[in-house]
Scaffold this active site. Structure first.
Site, mmCIF file in Angstrom:
data_model
loop_
_atom_site.group_PDB
_atom_site.id
_atom_site.type_symbol
_atom_site.label_atom_id
_atom_site.label_comp_id
_atom_site.label_asym_id
_atom_site.label_seq_id
_atom_site.Cartn_x
_atom_site.Cartn_y
_atom_site.Cartn_z
ATOM 1 N N GLY A 88 0.809 -1.479 -0.079
ATOM 2 C CA GLY A 88 0.473 -0.148 -0.030
ATOM 3 C C GLY A 88 0.582 1.312 0.163
ATOM 4 O O GLY A 88 0.293 2.115 -0.241
ATOM 5 N N THR A 89 1.956 1.201 -0.461
ATOM 6 C CA THR A 89 3.201 2.327 0.042
ATOM 7 C C THR A 89 2.128 3.450 -1.334
ATOM 8 O O THR A 89 2.567 5.087 -1.905
ATOM 9 C CB THR A 89 4.632 2.095 -0.618
ATOM 10 O OG1 THR A 89 4.405 1.464 -2.207
ATOM 11 C CG2 THR A 89 5.404 1.346 0.086
ATOM 12 N N ASN A 90 1.439 2.888 -2.275
ATOM 13 C CA ASN A 90 0.655 4.067 -3.584
ATOM 14 C C ASN A 90 -0.354 4.276 -2.703
ATOM 15 O O ASN A 90 -0.784 5.754 -3.264
ATOM 16 C CB ASN A 90 0.145 3.078 -4.735
ATOM 17 C CG ASN A 90 1.387 3.296 -5.954
ATOM 18 O OD1 ASN A 90 1.911 4.053 -6.213
ATOM 19 N ND2 ASN A 90 2.400 1.765 -6.201
ATOM 20 N N MET A 127 -4.669 -6.765 -7.267
ATOM 21 C CA MET A 127 -4.001 -7.865 -7.807
ATOM 22 C C MET A 127 -4.713 -9.640 -8.715
ATOM 23 O O MET A 127 -4.503 -10.019 -9.078
ATOM 24 C CB MET A 127 -2.650 -9.243 -6.774
ATOM 25 C CG MET A 127 -1.624 -8.360 -6.300
ATOM 26 S SD MET A 127 -1.042 -8.040 -7.773
ATOM 27 C CE MET A 127 0.157 -9.665 -8.407
ATOM 28 N N ILE A 130 -8.369 -9.607 -11.175
ATOM 29 C CA ILE A 130 -9.185 -9.092 -12.588
ATOM 30 C C ILE A 130 -9.913 -8.270 -11.780
ATOM 31 O O ILE A 130 -11.176 -9.106 -11.381
ATOM 32 C CB ILE A 130 -9.141 -10.130 -13.437
ATOM 33 C CG1 ILE A 130 -7.298 -10.892 -13.892
ATOM 34 C CG2 ILE A 130 -9.349 -9.250 -14.710
ATOM 35 C CD1 ILE A 130 -6.626 -9.247 -14.089
ATOM 36 N N HIS A 146 0.459 0.867 -13.403
ATOM 37 C CA HIS A 146 1.451 -0.459 -13.813
ATOM 38 C C HIS A 146 3.142 0.305 -13.793
ATOM 39 O O HIS A 146 3.114 0.954 -14.046
ATOM 40 C CB HIS A 146 1.110 -0.367 -14.411
ATOM 41 C CG HIS A 146 2.089 -2.413 -15.504
ATOM 42 N ND1 HIS A 146 1.656 -2.950 -15.086
ATOM 43 C CD2 HIS A 146 2.837 -2.472 -16.480
ATOM 44 C CE1 HIS A 146 2.622 -4.287 -15.486
ATOM 45 N NE2 HIS A 146 3.034 -3.645 -16.171
HETATM 46 C C1 GRF Z 1 3.349 -1.534 -7.734
HETATM 47 O O1 GRF Z 1 5.257 -1.405 -7.727
HETATM 48 C C2 GRF Z 1 2.335 -0.894 -8.608
HETATM 49 O O2 GRF Z 1 3.087 -1.048 -10.046
HETATM 50 C C3 GRF Z 1 2.246 -2.912 -8.939
HETATM 51 O O3 GRF Z 1 2.080 -3.627 -7.428
HETATM 52 C C4 GRF Z 1 3.140 -2.097 -6.674
HETATM 53 C C5 GRF Z 1 1.694 -2.186 -5.569
HETATM 54 O O4 GRF Z 1 2.809 -1.185 -4.395
HETATM 55 N N1 GRF Z 1 0.791 -2.864 -9.551
HETATM 56 P P1 GRF Z 1 1.920 -0.967 -2.603
HETATM 57 O O5 GRF Z 1 1.281 -2.001 -2.711
HETATM 58 O O6 GRF Z 1 1.105 0.404 -3.936
HETATM 59 O O7 GRF Z 1 3.123 -0.288 -2.438
#
Ligand code: GRF
Length: 216
Positions: free
Chosen positions: A30-32, A109, A111, A128
């Site tokens: 969840g860093t994004n 992860m 679909i 992505h």
């Molecule tokens: C990221 O590299 C994103 O591009 C991919 O999964 C990873 C998620 O990272 N789809 P996080 O869970 O947001 O740290």
């Protein structure tokens, strides 16, 4: 000097209640998600709030990030709903109850079912970790992407945010950022450099989608 009209103006809330509701769908660290949480806090994202986190994994650390920030979070995965139709109904119901306007797939992860994609057409985006159309599609996720970049001998990689359509990683691109592949990079060092770019462009992409809403 404030003139009388300003001084007599009724007190207005500093919080704009007409903010869009964002759902972030995750499966891992969840860093994004954290980048979006921080951007809303700092005002780098305005006009929207993160109203819901949906995880496909009960133990995703992103669920902890949501809890630490007072964001409603629910795990809806095969563990809770082995039946695909019931899982889709649970996701759809959670999105409707939270009055979600925009869905961000951030390391999600699973679909998404076609019915959900159609229901939220042009309102679902995905991050992505490559420069689409390179190294994307079924089977290209996480560390596998960076391993493929290195195996191909690419001198640059990067990150892409795109709209989600019914294919994998094929929707219209919203924004990309390039990063160099450095001598001596392995999948982990490249992943870390790309992840920093992801955090930047995901915030920018969400702002573009919010602006598109405002213009619609
Ligand atoms: C990221 O590299 C994103 O591009 C991919 O999964 C990873 C998620 O990272 N789809 P996080 O869970 O947001 O740290």
């Amino acid at each position: 000097m404030l003139n009388d009209s300003v001084l007599s103006a009724p007190c207005v809330s500093s919080v704009n209640e007409s903010r869009l509701n964002i759902a972030v769908m995750i499966s891992g660290g969840g860093t994004n998600l954290q980048a979006l949480i921080d951007a809303v806090k700092t005002g780098a994202i305005q006009g929207a709030r993160i109203a819901l986190v949906i995880s496909s994994k009960q133990d995703a650390y992103g669920m902890t990030r949501a809890a630490e920030n007072g964001i409603a979070a629910v795990s809806i995965g095969k563990a809770e709903f082995p039946d695909a139709a019931e899982r889709e109904a649970a996701i759809s119901g959670a999105l409707q109850r939270a009055k979600i306007d925009i869905i961000v797939l951030a390391g999600y992860m699973s679909i998404l079912p076609p019915g959900l994609i159609r229901e939220y057409e042009w309102r679902i985006i995905n991050i992505h970790p490559s420069l689409i159309p390179k190294h994307c599609g079924m089977g290209f996720y996480g560390k596998r992407v960076h391993t493929a970049v290195l195996a191909a001998g690419d001198r640059e990689s990067g990150a892409t945010v795109h709209y989600v359509d019914e294919e994998v990683d094929s929707g219209q691109i919203i924004i990309q950022e390039r990063v160099p592949v450095m001598d001596g990079d392995d999948a982990d060092s490249l992943a870390a450099r790309v992840l920093e770019a992801e955090h930047r462009i995901l915030v920018a992409a969400v702002n573009k989608v919010i602006a598109a809403f405002a213009g619609s």
